[in-house]
Scaffold this motif. Structure first.
Motif, PDB file in Angstrom:
ATOM      1  N   VAL A   1       3.244 -12.353  -5.865  1.00 14.57           N
ATOM      2  CA  VAL A   1       3.045 -11.225  -5.197  1.00 14.57           C
ATOM      3  C   VAL A   1       2.762 -11.126  -3.623  1.00 14.57           C
ATOM      4  CG1 VAL A   1       2.204  -8.565  -4.846  1.00 14.57           C
ATOM      5  CG2 VAL A   1       2.499  -9.571  -7.029  1.00 14.57           C
ATOM      6  N   LEU A   2       3.908 -11.263  -2.969  1.00 12.80           N
ATOM      7  CA  LEU A   2       3.519 -11.595  -1.458  1.00 12.80           C
ATOM      8  C   LEU A   2       2.960  -9.410  -0.725  1.00 12.80           C
ATOM      9  CD1 LEU A   2       6.070 -13.691  -0.035  1.00 12.80           C
ATOM     10  CD2 LEU A   2       3.816 -14.235  -1.562  1.00 12.80           C
ATOM     11  N   THR A   3       1.805  -9.642  -0.451  1.00 12.84           N
ATOM     12  CA  THR A   3       1.529  -7.897  -0.400  1.00 12.84           C
ATOM     13  C   THR A   3       1.594  -7.960   0.671  1.00 12.84           C
ATOM     14  OG1 THR A   3      -0.535  -9.253   0.205  1.00 12.84           O
ATOM     15  CG2 THR A   3      -0.221  -8.021  -1.978  1.00 12.84           C
ATOM     16  N   GLY A   4       1.509  -8.908   2.311  1.00 12.64           N
ATOM     17  CA  GLY A   4       1.556  -7.966   3.452  1.00 12.64           C
ATOM     18  C   GLY A   4       3.044  -8.893   4.128  1.00 12.64           C
ATOM     19  N   HIS A   5       3.645  -8.145   4.792  1.00 14.21           N
ATOM     20  CA  HIS A   5       4.847  -8.403   6.532  1.00 14.21           C
ATOM     21  C   HIS A   5       3.968  -9.777   7.039  1.00 14.21           C
ATOM     22  CE1 HIS A   5       7.964  -9.592   8.436  1.00 14.21           C
ATOM     23  NE2 HIS A   5       8.203  -8.763   8.073  1.00 14.21           N
TER      24      HIS A   5
ATOM     25  N   LYS B   1       0.634  -0.724  -0.009  1.00 13.61           N
ATOM     26  CA  LYS B   1      -0.065  -0.071  -0.429  1.00 13.61           C
ATOM     27  C   LYS B   1       0.845   1.698  -0.098  1.00 13.61           C
ATOM     28  CE  LYS B   1      -4.063  -2.472   0.244  1.00 13.61           C
ATOM     29  NZ  LYS B   1      -4.454  -3.232   0.884  1.00 13.61           N
ATOM     30  N   ASP B   2       2.345   1.365   0.718  1.00 12.66           N
ATOM     31  CA  ASP B   2       3.184   2.758   0.742  1.00 12.66           C
ATOM     32  C   ASP B   2       3.208   2.603  -0.776  1.00 12.66           C
ATOM     33  OD1 ASP B   2       3.118   2.392   3.452  1.00 12.66           O
ATOM     34  OD2 ASP B   2       4.425   0.605   3.561  1.00 12.66           O
ATOM     35  N   ARG B   3       3.095   2.348  -1.782  1.00 12.39           N
ATOM     36  CA  ARG B   3       3.718   2.032  -3.210  1.00 12.39           C
ATOM     37  C   ARG B   3       2.407   3.445  -3.909  1.00 12.39           C
ATOM     38  NH1 ARG B   3       7.864  -0.669  -6.029  1.00 12.39           N
ATOM     39  NH2 ARG B   3       7.641  -3.114  -5.065  1.00 12.39           N
TER      40      ARG B   3
END
Ligand SMILES: *Cc1c(COP(=O)(O)O)cnc(C)c1O
Length: 353
Positions: A317-321, A65-67
């Motif tokens: 794509v691994l979207t989040g930690h 989401k930061d992008r």
């Protein structure tokens, strides 16, 4: 900014983004995330492909989401906005809160009550956002936020905001740059469908029509409107980031899937959690459960013979930690074992698995 390490996606790609304010970006040096080969996992899942993980959990607030948020908040700053608002399943909230703090703006986030992973809520609160829990779903929250921002002068920073797509498409540029060209397939989870829209836009801007990757979207079986072809009234899944019943960018997501000869598939929670554990335990890559939905969908489609990816290059794509959702991690792994402070019990515990 000093040019050490990551520079942020506007510094790298701002000239290719349709946003204002790129000369004064609001950035946390997001983007530049690694592509990690995952050969053991590819073998274990019987994929037969070259599997590469785009680990977006390494962005500053722990998700892709930061992008989009650097772009949305930079645009909001250029417009003179003082307050931003979003509906969120958690990661958008944490990201908006961080970038708003950096820009000196107030941030109001609207989340579904009781359905937000702990690490995300902790982020939003820590960055100083006003967190409002709505007794309803994400979809209810988004409807309210759309109404609230229409008339109030508060800037909407959900992925309905075109700046978010402009920022998020940079991940497609990075993948092409790192691989020396596009992959054959791109797999990712689909919730509100902003990210699949952004990747598709990025690839279309980066490579020729004949080279475009096929897009594979993964949805949770309990929240699979794109698979069912109709909105889901009460979406439910352990993958809270994609617990969405009526995606705002439904049409664009369908266009990406159709236009790329791709597909969208649903996966049961058990299948998502299995791949979630395998990612961590076979490759050392810890993502949140939602992030595993793309790869779980790929594995499911290959296993039932719907597609073959043999010899292909597949980016997942691994979207989040993984630390975003510590409860999911603790619930799906072996419990810790406590021992007396003596050698024997330690060695015994060590030899039992
Ligand atoms: C937001 C999010 C998604 C879903 O992305 P959409 O753009 O809403 O489809 C998937 N995984 C994680 C971790 C997210 O934060």
């Amino acid at each position: 900014m000093p040019e050490l390490g990551r520079r942020g996606v506007i510094a790298r790609y701002g000239h290719r983004m349709a946003i204002d304010g790129i000369e004064a970006p609001v950035t946390l040096c997001e983007g530049g995330t690694p592509l990690i080969p995952a050969p053991r996992l590819a073998r274990e899942l019987g994929l037969g492909c070259e599997l590469v993980l785009k680990y977006e959990g390494l962005n500053p607030t722990g998700s892709f989401k930061d992008r989009g948020m650097t772009a949305a908040i930079t645009q909001a700053a250029a417009d003179g906005a003082r307050v931003v608002m979003c509906a969120s399943t958690g990661n958008t909230a944490a990201s908006a809160a961080a970038y708003a703090a950096r820009a000196g703006m107030r941030c109001v986030v609207v989340v579904p009550d009781g359905k937000v992973a702990l690490g995300k809520l902790a982020g939003a609160v820590a960055y100083g956002a006003r967190v409002v829990a709505v007794k309803g779903s994400f979809d209810d929250g988004l409807r309210l936020v759309r109404e609230a921002t229409e008339t109030s002068g508060i800037a909407l920073v959900n992925s309905l905001n075109p700046a978010r797509i402009e920022g998020q498409k940079t991940a497609a540029f990075e993948i092409c740059e790192a691989l020396g060209g596009p992959p054959d397939w791109l797999c990712l989870p689909v919730g509100n469908a902003g990210n699949i829209t952004a990747y598709w836009k990025g690839f279309r801007e980066e490579v020729s029509a004949g080279e475009l990757p096929r897009m594979l979207g993964g949805q949770a079986a309990g929240a699979a409107p794109l698979v069912l072809g109709r909105p889901v009234e009460r979406p439910d899944t352990v993958a809270t980031a994609i617990r969405i019943g009526n995606p705002a960018r439904w049409t664009e997501a369908q266009a990406a899937i159709d236009g790329s000869s791709g597909l969208v598939a649903a996966v049961e929670d058990a299948g998502i959690l299995r791949v979630y554990r395998m990612l961590a335990q076979l490759e050392g890559v810890f993502c949140e459960p939602s992030s595993a939905a793309g790869l779980a969908a790929l594995a499911g489609e290959v296993a039932r013979g719907a597609i073959s990816v043999t010899g292909r290059t597949v980016v997942c794509v691994l979207t989040g930690h993984g630390l975003k959702d510590p409860d999911a991690a603790m619930a799906s792994a072996r419990p810790c074992v406590a021992v007396e402070p003596r050698l024997e019990p330690l060695l015994e515990a060590a030899s039992n698995g």
